[in-house]
Scaffold this motif. Structure first.
Motif, PDB file in Angstrom:
ATOM      1  N   LYS A   1      -3.642   0.186   5.059  1.00  0.00           N
ATOM      2  CA  LYS A   1      -3.714   1.283   4.100  1.00  0.00           C
ATOM      3  C   LYS A   1      -2.372   1.991   3.996  1.00  0.00           C
ATOM      4  O   LYS A   1      -2.312   3.171   3.672  1.00  0.00           O
ATOM      5  CB  LYS A   1      -4.803   2.272   4.517  1.00  0.00           C
ATOM      6  CG  LYS A   1      -6.187   1.651   4.460  1.00  0.00           C
ATOM      7  CD  LYS A   1      -7.244   2.661   4.873  1.00  0.00           C
ATOM      8  CE  LYS A   1      -8.583   1.991   5.078  1.00  0.00           C
ATOM      9  NZ  LYS A   1      -9.219   2.438   6.332  1.00  0.00           N
ATOM     10  N   GLY A   2      -1.321   1.309   4.349  1.00  0.00           N
ATOM     11  CA  GLY A   2      -0.010   1.924   4.193  1.00  0.00           C
ATOM     12  C   GLY A   2       0.545   2.528   5.465  1.00  0.00           C
ATOM     13  O   GLY A   2       1.176   3.578   5.427  1.00  0.00           O
TER      14      GLY A   2
ATOM     15  N   GLN B   1       0.833  -1.203   0.000  1.00  0.00           N
ATOM     16  CA  GLN B   1       0.000   0.000   0.000  1.00  0.00           C
ATOM     17  C   GLN B   1       0.870   1.256   0.000  1.00  0.00           C
ATOM     18  O   GLN B   1       0.599   2.213  -0.715  1.00  0.00           O
ATOM     19  CB  GLN B   1      -0.929   0.012   1.225  1.00  0.00           C
ATOM     20  CG  GLN B   1      -2.055  -1.001   1.139  1.00  0.00           C
ATOM     21  CD  GLN B   1      -2.918  -0.790  -0.086  1.00  0.00           C
ATOM     22  OE1 GLN B   1      -3.178   0.346  -0.479  1.00  0.00           O
ATOM     23  NE2 GLN B   1      -3.335  -1.890  -0.715  1.00  0.00           N
TER      24      GLN B   1
ATOM     25  N   LYS C   1       2.183   1.809  -3.416  1.00  0.00           N
ATOM     26  CA  LYS C   1       1.169   2.354  -4.314  1.00  0.00           C
ATOM     27  C   LYS C   1       0.994   3.855  -4.117  1.00  0.00           C
ATOM     28  O   LYS C   1       0.633   4.573  -5.036  1.00  0.00           O
ATOM     29  CB  LYS C   1      -0.174   1.658  -4.052  1.00  0.00           C
ATOM     30  CG  LYS C   1      -0.340   0.368  -4.829  1.00  0.00           C
ATOM     31  CD  LYS C   1      -1.754  -0.111  -4.646  1.00  0.00           C
ATOM     32  CE  LYS C   1      -2.075  -1.295  -5.502  1.00  0.00           C
ATOM     33  NZ  LYS C   1      -3.319  -1.937  -5.010  1.00  0.00           N
ATOM     34  N   GLN C   2       1.234   4.300  -2.863  1.00  0.00           N
ATOM     35  CA  GLN C   2       1.090   5.725  -2.594  1.00  0.00           C
ATOM     36  C   GLN C   2       2.370   6.484  -2.911  1.00  0.00           C
ATOM     37  O   GLN C   2       2.532   7.627  -2.505  1.00  0.00           O
ATOM     38  CB  GLN C   2       0.731   5.931  -1.112  1.00  0.00           C
ATOM     39  CG  GLN C   2      -0.611   5.341  -0.734  1.00  0.00           C
ATOM     40  CD  GLN C   2      -0.726   5.121   0.758  1.00  0.00           C
ATOM     41  OE1 GLN C   2       0.111   5.574   1.537  1.00  0.00           O
ATOM     42  NE2 GLN C   2      -1.776   4.427   1.172  1.00  0.00           N
TER      43      GLN C   2
ATOM     44  N   ARG D   1       5.377   5.721  -1.797  1.00  0.00           N
ATOM     45  CA  ARG D   1       6.350   5.726  -0.710  1.00  0.00           C
ATOM     46  C   ARG D   1       7.128   4.418  -0.686  1.00  0.00           C
ATOM     47  O   ARG D   1       7.527   3.931   0.375  1.00  0.00           O
ATOM     48  CB  ARG D   1       5.645   5.953   0.626  1.00  0.00           C
ATOM     49  CG  ARG D   1       5.083   7.376   0.751  1.00  0.00           C
ATOM     50  CD  ARG D   1       3.998   7.425   1.778  1.00  0.00           C
ATOM     51  NE  ARG D   1       4.533   7.296   3.127  1.00  0.00           N
ATOM     52  CZ  ARG D   1       3.828   6.822   4.152  1.00  0.00           C
ATOM     53  NH1 ARG D   1       2.594   6.422   3.977  1.00  0.00           N
ATOM     54  NH2 ARG D   1       4.365   6.744   5.363  1.00  0.00           N
TER      55      ARG D   1
END
Lengths: 500, 169
Positions: A295-296, A99, A102-103, A105
């Motif tokens: 969610k990361g 996650q 994907k963001q 990071r």
């Protein structure tokens, strides 16, 4: 200080240029294979095992340790960038790591995981220095009945803490024990299950078995999956620096994960998998806002990655002091040591201190190399990740096959490899985890020997296992562990824990 | 009548029991001995019996409790991978007029057979890739690791180069 002088011995032995070179090659090769999607640490070590055969014992152990850490590092990289865990221990990293990637990071996730792992590796090494000598001293009090009970406890806990059906896993262990008996019985000289094949007189070869059941089966398993385009999220070296806020969020989870992992790693049956699951659960419970997990959340990467590295470090403790491999990876290590003529156990520390402490030192060196050398090479690993599988698998297969063949240039070994691959594949179809079998296989002859000696001592009376205090305590522990599985409440939490 | 409710467990029970029975059958000639003086057959017998009973337990449970079906096996990948391994072993020990086939050709053959394991086989691509890998393995295993593997083509070329160099002198 005892620890310091011991470590000095170790660094003296492992710090030669040659051994540093082997550690480096081990780390690089381990990462190279470990980073390939779907290939976890067990197949990676199995595939690379043959290349350590020709070296002297210490160098081969140094290289193996490097391979192991490289494989673990490669596995986390794949988890974060492609969301394809190679093994159970990196499943947890996938959850938040991918996650984060994907963001945008990905760099931070990779860096935190590498630096957290390095910190955990350092602490784990200290743990070994602190706990191995006293444990080895205890182990020297052990007699045959105690060893037998210890192995029973180790095998039972290994099963309970692993995932999948407990009964099947026990059956697999017993099958492993049975296969371990193939060959000439040392006491009577009778050959068992050799079918007149002379290669079998010395016992079933370790390598065709692990390469067939783990290496080849892994290849076939991946081939059966439909061709999916693997979206590797790219990460560049300059993105690798975590932000100050990331460091702030991550350092406490790293410490918690390290401590938890170090402790869980020592338990027989513990190891990287258990540690990473436990660390993730703890972080989630402690978080102010648990909904961020999945969610990361950076804590969700930092803690389990540190925990699994700490645990992979400390799980060497039972192996090196008691001669008890606590999971399949340690069984592989034990097999490799036995091929080098070393019987892991309390005797190694006193008879070959250079070997023992050299290996401990090499673990730390391996961890350092991963951070210093592998992290900057992230671009290469990412390229490898996006290589099409149709080019990868023939190369891996060729490597496996030559590795087995070159051990004694005998084509019968290839038939064994193919046979074990088929067997492993059938087990896979029927949901049987083959890893416990390796544990049994390694311990088979030892267990028989200790059982036999114990019963000779007692003139055939099995009560000897309960009359000796150490053995009795170990068996009571075993009974408690079995009681835990049977109790429905624990069973439920176990299932839930593995579901997450 | 019986109905298998958990095919995967049922299958594994069959495999496990079969191994246990094989353990008993092929170990039947080993002396059993007594607990105090264990013969070579004692521990195998013990193990086989426990394996059979565990297998039976899993089997009975699979008739009672529902479980997932067995995923249909794909024969193609397994078949060609196995064939490639067996052919590799055979070719490596195969000699033509006392010259071994050697690692170079065998490695390329393995790569081509293994490539058949995937749909969309392309002979040209696999052959080129096989030759490339074959050269690579000779360098890694023969030159780099010094393994005593038969490499007639490599040996011949080394010899040729050497003879050329001495010829120049």
């Amino acid at each position: 200080m005892d620890i310091l002088s011991n470590l000095a011995t170790g660094f003296g032995a492992a710090g030669t240029w040659a051994n540093l070179g082997f550690a480096l090659i081990g780390c690089l090769l381990g990462t190279l294979i470990g980073v390939l999607p779907g290939i976890g640490p067990i197949p990676t070590i199995a595939i690379l095992l043959p290349i350590t055969y020709g070296l002297d014992p210490l160098s081969s152990l140094v290289m193996l340790a490097g391979i192991y850490y490289g494989a673990a590092y490669g596995g986390s990289t794949t988890s974060i960038l492609v969301n394809m865990p190679g093994e159970a221990s990196s499943i947890v990293t996938c959850i938040d790591g991918h996650q984060m990637a994907k963001q945008g990071r990905a760099g931070a996730a990779l860096a935190v995981s590498a630096l957290g792992s390095f910190f955990a590796g350092c602490v784990g090494t200290l743990f070994i220095c602190a706990f191995a000598p006293p444990l080895a001293a205890i182990a020297q009090q052990f007699n045959s009945p105690d060893y037998f009970s210890l192995m029973v406890l180790g095998l039972v806990t290994a099963v309970v803490l692993a995932h999948g059906s407990v009964v099947k896993a026990i059956a697999m262990i017993l099958i492993g024990l049975l296969l371990g008996l193939v060959g000439t019985d040392i006491n009577s000289g009778a050959t068992r299950y050799t079918f007149g094949v002379s290669v079998l007189w010395d016992g079933l070869d370790f390598l065709p078995m692990v390469i067939g059941m783990f290496g080849v089966v892994e290849i076939v398993k991946n081939l059966e999956q439909p061709d999916t385009h693997r979206d590797a999220i790219t990460a560049k070296f300059r993105d690798l620096w975590p932000k100050v806020s990331d460091v702030k969020d991550a350092w406490m989870p790293v410490i918690r994960g390290t401590l938890l992992g170090s402790i869980l790693g020592i338990l027989p049956g513990g190891g990287a998998v258990l540690a990473s699951f436990a660390a993730y659960t703890v972080e989630k419970k402690m978080a102010k806002d648990p909904s961020r997990f999945g969610k990361g959340a950076i804590e969700g990467v930092a803690a389990p990655e540190s925990a699994n590295n700490a645990a992979s470090q400390t799980s060497f403790i039972p192996l090196l002091t008691l001669g008890l491999p606590s999971n399949a990876i340690m069984a592989l290590m034990m097999g490799a040591m036995m091929i080098q003529g070393i019987q892991p156990g309390s005797a190694v520390m006193t008879s070959r201190p250079d070997l023992f402490w050299g290996m401990v030192a090499s673990m730390w060196i391996g961890n350092l190399m991963l951070v210093v050398i592998n992290l900057p090479m992230i671009g290469i690993w990412v390229k490898l990740l996006s290589m099409p599988y149709r080019f990868l698998y023939p190369a891996i297969l060729l490597f496996c096959v030559i590795g087995v063949y070159s051990t004694n240039n005998n084509s019968v070994l290839m038939l064994f490899t193919a046979g074990f691959a088929l067997f492993g594949y059938i087990l896979l179809r029927f949901d049987c985890e083959p890893a416990p079998m390796i544990l049994g296989f390694i311990l088979g002859p030892l267990m028989e020997e200790n059982l036999r000696r114990s019963l000779v001592l007692s003139r055939g009376d099995p009560m000897i296992f309960l009359q000796r205090p150490i053995s009795a305590i170990l068996l009571v522990c075993t009974a408690l562990v079995i009681a835990l599985i049977v109790l429905p409440a624990f069973r439920k939490t176990r299932e839930e824990a593995f579901q997450e | 009548m019986f109905r298998v409710k958990a095919p995967r467990d049922f299958g594994s029970a069959m495999v496990i029991m079969l191994i246990g029975i094989a353990g008993l059958y092929f170990g039947k000639d080993l002396t059993y001995g007594t607990a105090g003086r264990m013969g070579p057959g004692y521990f195998p017998f013990l193990l086989s019996m426990i394996i059979i009973s565990l297998g039976a337990g899993i089997g009975i449970k699979s008739l009672i409790v529902e479980g997932p079906p067995i995923a249909a096996p794909k024969l193609r990948p397994m078949f060609f991978v196995l064939i490639s391994i067996i052919v590799f072993g055979y070719l490596m020990n195969f000699e033509i007029y006392e010259v071994p086939v050697g690692l170079e050709i065998t490695a390329a053959v393995l790569v081509i057979i293994a490539a058949l394991a995937r749909p969309g086989f392309n002979l040209k691509e696999s052959a080129i890739f096989g030759i490339g890998l074959s050269v690579g393995t000779v360098f890694v295993f023969k030159v780099g690791l010094g393994q005593p593997l038969p490499t007639p083509l490599w040996d011949a070329s080394v010899q040729f180069v050497k003879s050329q160099m001495t010829g120049v002198r």
